[in-house]
Scaffold this active site. Structure first.
Site, PDB file in Angstrom:
ATOM      1  N   GLU A 145      42.474  -0.044  59.458  1.00  0.00           N
ATOM      2  CA  GLU A 145      43.214   0.892  58.650  1.00  0.00           C
ATOM      3  C   GLU A 145      43.216   0.220  56.959  1.00  0.00           C
ATOM      4  OE1 GLU A 145      45.898  -0.248  62.299  1.00  0.00           O
ATOM      5  OE2 GLU A 145      44.227  -1.001  61.024  1.00  0.00           O
ATOM      6  N   CYS A 177      49.841  -3.266  57.945  1.00  0.00           N
ATOM      7  CA  CYS A 177      49.174  -2.132  57.536  1.00  0.00           C
ATOM      8  C   CYS A 177      50.075  -1.075  57.259  1.00  0.00           C
ATOM      9  CB  CYS A 177      48.113  -1.634  58.710  1.00  0.00           C
ATOM     10  SG  CYS A 177      46.516  -2.987  58.699  1.00  0.00           S
ATOM     11  N   CYS A 216      49.638  -2.213  62.629  1.00  0.00           N
ATOM     12  CA  CYS A 216      50.515  -3.474  62.489  1.00  0.00           C
ATOM     13  C   CYS A 216      51.496  -3.285  61.573  1.00  0.00           C
ATOM     14  CB  CYS A 216      49.854  -4.676  62.370  1.00  0.00           C
ATOM     15  SG  CYS A 216      49.087  -4.982  60.852  1.00  0.00           S
ATOM     16  N   HIS A 249      41.915  -5.446  58.739  1.00  0.00           N
ATOM     17  CA  HIS A 249      41.988  -4.604  59.434  1.00  0.00           C
ATOM     18  C   HIS A 249      41.422  -3.105  59.360  1.00  0.00           C
ATOM     19  CE1 HIS A 249      45.992  -6.549  61.287  1.00  0.00           C
ATOM     20  NE2 HIS A 249      44.900  -7.391  61.177  1.00  0.00           N
TER      21      HIS A 249
END
Length: 366
Positions: free
Chosen positions: A285, A313, A310, A283
């Site tokens: 992040e 994360c 999410c 992801h």
């Protein structure tokens, strides 16, 4: 602040200018015809109205709105400031840049280019469907004693000349450069004023982006590098208003890109939040955190992400000591993420910038 308004015939340019004068303390500035009409690329105009086009069609001209006494604005004379040339106008507003000025007198791209050099200038365009504008035009020129019978065909020809004039005076070229584009189908002045208040045209973020706007724009730019088949996400890590790292989602280094079939889960098109355990994409992040490393993040770091993190994360964000998360768009598990951040003491907030681009005033909500 200096706002320029361009647009099509009977779209509401003068009305928007009047709104800014009446409700936000603006003064209306414009240039008057001189003996040297071509100076600074400024030829005599009707301030975007239809006199020139009507004369070309050999019809009785409608009253001009070019001179201060005839401007279609119900504004006291102390709020109307004329100038001989665009240069003189610009010099004046530059010396008084902390005050508010508006003009609908944008006859050519050369004049727009002159005004656009200033960081306090904002260009707004306004338009409406041809039928709506024609009805307004008929209402403005409905004088049974003197007005000719204007037809939709005649009005369409005038509108085309006004928008597409090949001599560099066509308004469409100016409208395409506007950062805020209003679509005005309002049926009354009260409705138009109410929707304009919600649009917040005088928001200073439109001139110079706030830090939130700036960093979120960087996150959105990072997202454009992503080729994840599910969605593009971008992230920026910031400390003391300095970028530490950026990231976007995609498969790890050495693996095929997601857009080339590298992640089976994404390419199968599973719904948001489903099958994450089989997803090979890192992801945005995560990429930003990995790039920065815990030592560079330290206390007080802020994470900007164009999509709310999410749950997976969010626990990593807590672990590295991020103090605040700012996001733009929601995700399918925002509630779970918010709960994790609350318990860990991480501030979470959604960033909502002032509306840009095309704004249909009929659809503006409070």
């Amino acid at each position: 602040m200096f706002i320029g308004i361009c647009g099509s015939i009977c779209s509401g340019r003068s009305t928007v200018a009047q709104y800014l004068v009446e409700h936000h303390g603006f003064k209306y500035v414009y240039t008057q015809p001189s003996s040297h009409p071509e100076q600074n690329g400024h030829r005599p105009t009707t301030n975007g109205d239809v006199e020139d086009e009507v004369q070309k069609l050999d019809l009785t001209p409608v009253p001009t709105h070019r001179d201060a006494a005839d401007l279609p604005l119900k504004i006291s004379r102390d709020k109307l400031i004329p100038f001989a040339t665009p240069d003189l106008l610009l010099d004046f507003v530059t010396k008084h840049w902390q005050e508010r000025y508006v003009t609908a007198d944008l006859p050519t791209e050369a004049v727009l280019e002159l005004y656009s050099r200033r960081p306090f200038f904002l260009l707004i365009s306004i338009d409406a469907p041809l039928g709506v504008r024609f009805a307004r035009f008929r209402a403005k020129t409905s004088d049974p004693n003197s007005s000719p019978d204007y037809t939709l065909e005649v009005f369409a020809r005038m509108s085309d000349a006004h928008l597409y004039d090949a001599s560099s005076a066509g308004q469409l070229a100016l409208m395409n450069r506007a950062s805020v584009r209003l679509l005005n189908t309002s049926s009354s002045l009260a409705h138009l004023y109410a929707t304009l208040a919600k649009v917040d045209l005088v928001n200073e973020d439109r001139l110079r982006p706030s830090w939130d706007t700036y960093f979120m724009a960087l996150a959105s730019l990072a997202a454009r590098r992503s080729n994840c088949m599910k969605r593009r996400v971008g992230c920026v890590l910031v400390r003391e208003r300095r970028v530490i790292s950026t990231g976007y989602n995609g498969t790890p280094r050495g693996l095929r890109n997601c857009g080339e079939g590298g992640c089976g889960r994404c390419n199968e098109g599973q719904g948001s939040g489903h099958g994450l355990a089989t997803c090979l994409c890192i992801h945005a992040e995560e990429n930003a955190l990995l790039e920065a490393g815990r030592e560079r993040i330290r206390e007080g770091a802020i994470l900007y992400c164009d999509t709310c993190p999410c749950l997976t994360c969010s626990i990593k964000i807590c672990q590295v000591g991020i103090g605040e998360v700012v996001y733009s768009e929601g995700y399918s598990m925002d509630g779970d993420t918010a709960a994790v951040f609350r318990e860990a003491g991480v501030r979470l907030r959604q960033f909502v910038p002032p509306a840009q681009g095309l704004i249909h005033l009929e659809k503006v909500h409070g």
